[in-house]
Design a protein around this motif. Structure first.
Motif, mmCIF file in Angstrom:
data_model
loop_
_atom_site.group_PDB
_atom_site.id
_atom_site.type_symbol
_atom_site.label_atom_id
_atom_site.label_comp_id
_atom_site.label_asym_id
_atom_site.label_seq_id
_atom_site.Cartn_x
_atom_site.Cartn_y
_atom_site.Cartn_z
ATOM 1 N N VAL A 59 0.841 -1.193 0.000
ATOM 2 C CA VAL A 59 0.000 0.000 0.000
ATOM 3 C C VAL A 59 0.878 1.246 0.000
ATOM 4 O O VAL A 59 2.002 1.226 0.511
ATOM 5 N N LEU B 151 -6.083 -0.936 1.518
ATOM 6 C CA LEU B 151 -5.850 -2.376 1.675
ATOM 7 C C LEU B 151 -7.071 -3.145 1.213
ATOM 8 O O LEU B 151 -8.198 -2.687 1.400
ATOM 9 N N LYS C 249 -4.138 -8.123 -4.680
ATOM 10 C CA LYS C 249 -4.209 -7.840 -3.250
ATOM 11 C C LYS C 249 -3.373 -6.615 -2.952
ATOM 12 O O LYS C 249 -2.239 -6.510 -3.442
ATOM 13 N N VAL D 114 -1.545 -4.967 0.187
ATOM 14 C CA VAL D 114 -1.216 -5.376 1.551
ATOM 15 C C VAL D 114 -0.288 -4.344 2.184
ATOM 16 O O VAL D 114 0.239 -3.455 1.501
ATOM 17 N N SER D 115 -0.051 -4.475 3.456
ATOM 18 C CA SER D 115 0.878 -3.572 4.140
ATOM 19 C C SER D 115 2.299 -3.892 3.679
ATOM 20 O O SER D 115 2.571 -5.006 3.218
#
Lengths: 642, 274
Positions: free
Chosen positions: B178, B221, B244, B246-247
């Motif tokens: 992200v 996210l 996806k 994601v962090s």
């Protein structure tokens, strides 16, 4: 509404026993026989000499067979007779020409190579309705497959071929739906001509496109069908089976027909107008037919070019579009859309122009801002050749051109807006005569506004990055081409039906059809817009259950839409066969086509008409309003003034 | 009585025929304005509430731009469309006539320069606005931020493959950290595909023999789908991949996991070859 004439009707002329020579023995049956025989001979030759090449043998055989069909069919029909006679040094006699124009053949002339523009127009109408029926049936199959996310109605490959052929058949049908029937039947009468400028080429344009139709249907029986979408993007189309050869052949043959017909339309309007029919008095439909034809002459060569390149890539190993050989798919996309965007205006301009005639007649008012709306048609035609790359915003080709193409695309909405101004201005304060053709005008306004507004989203690159290749686009162009152009063509059909068929259309059934079409159209395509907003891609045989309810609505809407069109088709067929006889001018309209008797005599006018004003003098008194169309006596001026 | 009545009738008829355009326009103003106002409000409300409800939640500034553009264009178009609708509905419910013979002719209005010029001016202004809006947004999206994550995207019939050149990982799932700018370098090995990460508001074709580039910065996210937006043959409908966001920590972990998986596979592959 009786006609008193002193001159004998040309239909009654007694021709010599051998008038027409070879034409006497030719009709669609000899055409079919000629086509099948020559196709078979060409197939034999091709099979014997070309089949052995493992890379392109079968493609070449299919192509050669197709060539045999087109040549044989047209030989059998008599397309080339006049050329033979000319080469052999025999001029055709007057009797021969009258025979070719259909004299003394009754209804049989509709099945022959007939040079009478009214016969050609009628033939085009029947062909158009047939193509719409086929295209509509394919659409029903698409919507059945998409009825729910788990549907297994047809397999993937069949689905792709149906999507492809639905697209191209509808495009071909909409290109000819007004420029075929009405620019042939009505336009020459509207301008006071006896026929088109080139009557034999006119018949040729019809029989060439008619001979091309079997290729479109034939793709389904070859190698699993044409699977690359109607846009046949290369290199996917280069990869496709032999059905794609038929597809390319279909297009190339069709282009010949449209080009010949377009030249004929333009030359007729420029050179065949009667005394007093200045360009400033030209009925707006004739303007539209001419501008549409001129734009077609620009667009169609690009179609021929792109298809020929794809065809040679497939068959003889050129690599215009194949990256491995130094080609690029972007080249295909450019040449294709240089055709493709002008082409939507080739479709749109003639029906919209016809609809302005309808709006004027049924509001009993002149076409509002006549000169400005003609200018708008010309501006649309001019701008439309500069907008093609908006189809390529997301292809990655020339990102720096995004701005300029956004500009041209959005600019075109200014002349398009003028069309709305003219329609609404014509209806404004009018005496609204609620007959069936006018219904379609109102539906056009509704649909085409929605089509235009949704088009503005697509013209914007950041928004197009979401919408491209998505059901939103499908809904948008159906709003413009089906809800816009085809509805306008329905206005034209219901308006000129009495003149063409000599019978009144059953308006009760027609109005039932209208309401079914109007409502189910909205259901179908609003559901499709919602699919697009939610992100459903186009041309997929199955989809995420996320889109299930919208697809169910779209399918239900599509079924009832088809029912609506079938009801209209029923009204057309039953009224054509046994509707009440139509008077010469049932709408009390002022343009020339309504001043001649119904059925229209062979050369339209027994006395050459003289025009003294434009045909929109509603509500005006005095000299200008009366339009002394016929110099003296004759069978002038029925109805009209009241 | 009767003569009075007929006189009244006569007067009414004369007035009706003699209605000046201004009087008719005055009488028409209220209903047209009301219809216009109602439809405009409906259009504006649809732009504000319906559009974000229908469109997928944006995962990037570009996705947000696409949605905002649709909202703004809907709101801008609402009064224009409502104006045409209101006029045509008013006309339809005004003087109507049925039957086999036509009504009296309408007034011979052939042109009205004020209307034409006003209409042209209004549509030109609107087009100018749309254009400035679009070009401004587009040029903002063209800026190249520093520290981009490079992702190589390859389309083939009927599969997406994502390569991460910095770490040597390839995957059929698109995983992005992200808030880090990402540049996609897209190509195809067979026919033209359309790389369309649906919720990111970006899209570009995967062309054989070419590398096309688009950029974005995922800012939310979650999961969404990468679809193919260009008909590419038999299984076009099934050509999609999961994406996806994601962090950064999860992203690093995912890269590690992929690396170990691929080395295990390479090991297994090596064994079977020997």
């Amino acid at each position: 509404m009786t006609t008193t004439t002193t001159a004998p009707l040309l239909e009654d002329t007694v021709l010599g026993p051998k008038a027409g020579r070879l034409y006497r023995h030719q009709n669609i049956v000899t055409g079919l026989i000629g086509g099948v025989v020559l196709a078979f001979i060409f197939w034999l030759i091709g099979h014997a000499t070309l089949q052995d090449n493992p890379n392109w043998g079968s493609d070449m055989v299919v192509t050669v067979t197709g060539l045999g069909w087109v040549l044989g069919f047209n030989l059998g029909m008599g397309t080339f007779n006049a050329i033979w006679y000319w080469i052999l040094g025999h001029d055709q006699t007057d009797d021969d020409l009258l025979y070719a124009a259909g004299v003394s053949q009754g209804k049989r002339r509709y099945w022959k190579y007939c040079t009478d523009h009214k016969v050609v127009g009628t033939q085009y109408l029947v062909l158009t309705l047939l193509l719409f029926f086929v295209g509509g049936t394919l659409a029903m199959m698409i919507r059945t497959q998409l009825l729910n996310p788990h549907m297994r109605f047809i397999n993937q490959q069949t689905y792709n071929s149906i999507v492809t052929m639905h697209g191209i058949i509808m495009i071909v049908a909409t290109i000819i739906m007004v420029s075929g029937p009405w620019a042939n039947f009505i336009m020459p009468i509207q301008i006071g001509a006896k026929d088109m400028a080139f009557p034999r080429l006119n018949a040729m344009s019809f029989w060439v496109v008619a001979s091309a139709v079997p290729f479109a249907l034939g793709t389904f029986f070859l190698d699993g069908g044409a699977n690359a979408g109607w846009t046949t993007y290369a290199p996917l189309s280069v990869q496709d089976g032999t059905a794609m050869d038929f597809f390319a052949f279909f297009i190339c043959t069709f282009v010949v027909s449209v080009t010949v017909a377009g030249i004929n339309t333009i030359v007729t309007i420029l050179t065949m107008r009667t005394k007093g029919m200045t360009m400033g008095r030209l009925p707006v439909f004739s303007w539209g037919a001419m501008i549409g034809a001129a734009l077609g002459l620009y667009a169609m060569p690009a179609f021929l070019l792109s298809m020929t390149g794809m065809f040679t890539d497939r068959v003889v190993g050129t690599s215009f579009y194949v990256a491995a050989g130094g080609g690029a798919g972007w080249l295909w996309e450019n040449t294709f859309w240089i055709m493709g965007h002008p082409e939507v205006y080739v479709i749109l301009v003639p029906p919209v122009a016809a609809m302005l005639e309808v709006a004027s007649t049924f509001s009993r008012k002149p076409v509002f801002a006549y000169k400005i709306v003609v200018g708008a048609f010309a501006a649309i035609a001019g701008l439309s050749i500069l907008v093609w790359a908006h189809h390529m915003f997301t292809t990655g080709w020339a990102p720096d051109l995004a701005g300029p193409f956004m500009l041209t695309t959005e600019l075109i909405s200014i002349p398009t807006g003028v069309i709305f101004l003219s329609i609404v201005g014509t209806l404004w304060r009018g005496s609204i005569w609620t007959r069936l053709p006018l219904y379609f005008v109102f539906l056009f306004v509704w649909d085409f506004i929605i089509g235009g507004v949704t088009g503005s989203y697509l013209s914007d690159v950041p928004a197009d990055n979401f919408f491209h290749g998505n059901m939103f686009v499908t809904a948008h162009f159906h709003y413009t081409l089906l809800g816009g152009a085809m509805i306008a063509a329905a206005a034209a059909l219901t308006y000129w039906f009495p003149k063409m068929t000599g019978r009144m259309l059953d308006e009760k059934v027609g109005k039932v059809a209208f309401w079914i079409i109007a409502i189910s159209f909205q259901v179908t395509y609003i559901a499709m817009f919602i699919e697009g907003f939610k992100g459903m891609p186009r041309r997929v045989a199955n989809y995420d259950p996320l889109f299930a309810s919208e697809n169910m609505w779209a399918s239900m809407g599509a079924y009832s839409l088809m029912i609506g069109w079938l009801v209209l088709l029923y009204a057309v067929i039953s009224s054509w066969r046994k509707g009440p006889l139509a008077p010469a001018n049932p709408w009390y309209a002022k343009s020339l086509e309504w001043q001649v008797p119904t059925p229209v005599p062979l050369e339209n006018f027994l006395v050459e008409p003289v025009v003294t004003g434009d045909p929109y003098g509603y509500g005006e008194s005095g000299e200008a309003a009366q339009h002394h169309y016929f110099e003296e006596g004759g069978h002038g001026h029925e109805g009209g003034a009241h | 009585m009767s003569s009075e009545h007929s006189e009244e009738h006569e007067v009414a008829k004369v007035t009706d025929d003699g209605l000046l355009s201004e009087e008719i326009n005055k009488a028409a103003f209220v209903p047209i304005f009301l219809m216009w106002a109602v439809m405009t409000v409906l259009g504006v409300l649809a732009g504000i509430f319906l559009v974000p409800h229908l469109m997928p939640k944006p995962y990037s500034p570009e996705g947000h731009d696409a949605q905002l553009t649709v909202q703004v264009f809907t709101i801008a178009a609402a009064p224009v469309a409502a104006f045409v609708f209101a006029l045509s509905i008013y006309v339809l419910f005004g003087r109507r006539h049925r039957g086999d013979t036509p009504p009296e002719d309408g007034p011979p209005i052939r042109n009205n320069n004020r209307n034409v010029i006003g209409w042209l001016a209004a549509s030109t202004l609107l087009v100018g606005f749309l254009l400035i809006w679009g070009i401004t947004e587009w040029s903002v999206e063209q800026s190249v931020p520093p520290n981009q994550l490079q992702v190589n995207v390859t389309g083939q019939q009927w599969l997406w493959t994502f390569g991460y050149p910095a770490s040597g990982v390839t995957s059929n799932e698109l995983v992005l950290p992200v808030n880090r700018p990402v540049q996609f370098n897209i190509t195809s090995v067979d026919v033209t595909h359309g790389f369309w990460p649906v919720s990111m508001g970006i899209q570009v074709d995967a062309n054989p023999g070419q590398i096309t580039v688009i950029r974005t910065t995922p800012n939310k996210l979650g999961k969404f789908v990468v679809r193919c937006s260009q008909l590419c043959g038999l299984n076009h409908a099934y050509m999609y991949a999961q994406a996806k966001v994601v962090s950064p920590a999860d992203y690093a972990a995912w890269i590690q996991q992929q690396k170990s998986m691929s080395s295990a596979q390479a090991l297994a592959g090596g064994r079977s070859n020997s």
